[in-house]
Design a protein around this motif. Structure first.
Motif, PDB file in Angstrom:
ATOM      1  N   SER A   3      42.573  38.887  33.391  1.00  0.00           N
ATOM      2  CA  SER A   3      42.620  37.818  34.381  1.00  0.00           C
ATOM      3  C   SER A   3      43.460  38.233  35.587  1.00  0.00           C
ATOM      4  O   SER A   3      43.115  37.932  36.729  1.00  0.00           O
ATOM      5  CB  SER A   3      43.186  36.557  33.740  1.00  0.00           C
ATOM      6  N   GLN A   4      44.564  38.932  35.336  1.00  0.00           N
ATOM      7  CA  GLN A   4      45.435  39.374  36.437  1.00  0.00           C
ATOM      8  C   GLN A   4      44.717  40.384  37.331  1.00  0.00           C
ATOM      9  O   GLN A   4      44.855  40.342  38.562  1.00  0.00           O
ATOM     10  CB  GLN A   4      46.726  39.984  35.872  1.00  0.00           C
ATOM     11  N   TRP A   7      42.242  38.451  39.480  1.00  0.00           N
ATOM     12  CA  TRP A   7      42.948  37.738  40.551  1.00  0.00           C
ATOM     13  C   TRP A   7      43.379  38.712  41.647  1.00  0.00           C
ATOM     14  O   TRP A   7      43.259  38.423  42.834  1.00  0.00           O
ATOM     15  CB  TRP A   7      44.158  36.984  40.012  1.00  0.00           C
ATOM     16  N   GLY A  11      42.036  38.170  45.358  1.00  0.00           N
ATOM     17  CA  GLY A  11      43.050  37.897  46.367  1.00  0.00           C
ATOM     18  C   GLY A  11      43.108  38.959  47.451  1.00  0.00           C
ATOM     19  O   GLY A  11      43.189  38.657  48.640  1.00  0.00           O
ATOM     20  N   SER A  74      43.641  31.762  45.837  1.00  0.00           N
ATOM     21  CA  SER A  74      44.401  31.127  44.763  1.00  0.00           C
ATOM     22  C   SER A  74      43.828  29.751  44.432  1.00  0.00           C
ATOM     23  O   SER A  74      43.658  29.404  43.260  1.00  0.00           O
ATOM     24  CB  SER A  74      45.871  30.996  45.184  1.00  0.00           C
ATOM     25  N   MET A  77      40.520  30.208  42.587  1.00  0.00           N
ATOM     26  CA  MET A  77      40.708  30.606  41.187  1.00  0.00           C
ATOM     27  C   MET A  77      41.177  29.418  40.349  1.00  0.00           C
ATOM     28  O   MET A  77      40.740  29.249  39.205  1.00  0.00           O
ATOM     29  CB  MET A  77      41.703  31.759  41.086  1.00  0.00           C
TER      30      MET A  77
END
Length: 95
Positions: A3-4, A7, A11, A74, A77
């Motif tokens: 997930s990181q 992101w 981003g 952000s 998400m």
């Protein structure tokens, strides 16, 4: 994919796209209103005033656009994680 990692990709892509769009908008605005933006500030025909003004204005505008891009990504998400469809999509991507 973690997930990181997802992101980070979303981003960064959003921030880069908004930064590029803002820089292009700044170029058009400067051409119509103030002066042609200097491509190479080291050239002899570019005045100090023009080089400094362009550097400060474009730096602030692109920096602000990148922050807006990060915030938009952000929020997107967060919305994706809240919906069932988004959770299923993220589950498929993370596998």
């Amino acid at each position: 994919m973690k997930s990181q990692t997802l992101w980070t990709l979303v981003g960064t892509a959003t921030a880069a796209a908004t930064g590029i769009a803002m820089r292009q908008a700044m170029k058009k605005t400067f051409r119509h209103g103030v002066f042609d933006p200097p491509i190479n500030p080291d050239r002899d025909d570019v005045e100090w005033r023009q080089a400094l003004l362009w550097g400060a204005a474009s730096g602030m505008a692109v920096g602000a656009a990148r922050i807006v891009g990060w915030k938009m990504a952000s929020a997107g998400m967060r919305r994706t994680r809240r919906s069932r469809r988004g959770q299923r999509l993220l589950a498929r991507i993370e596998d």
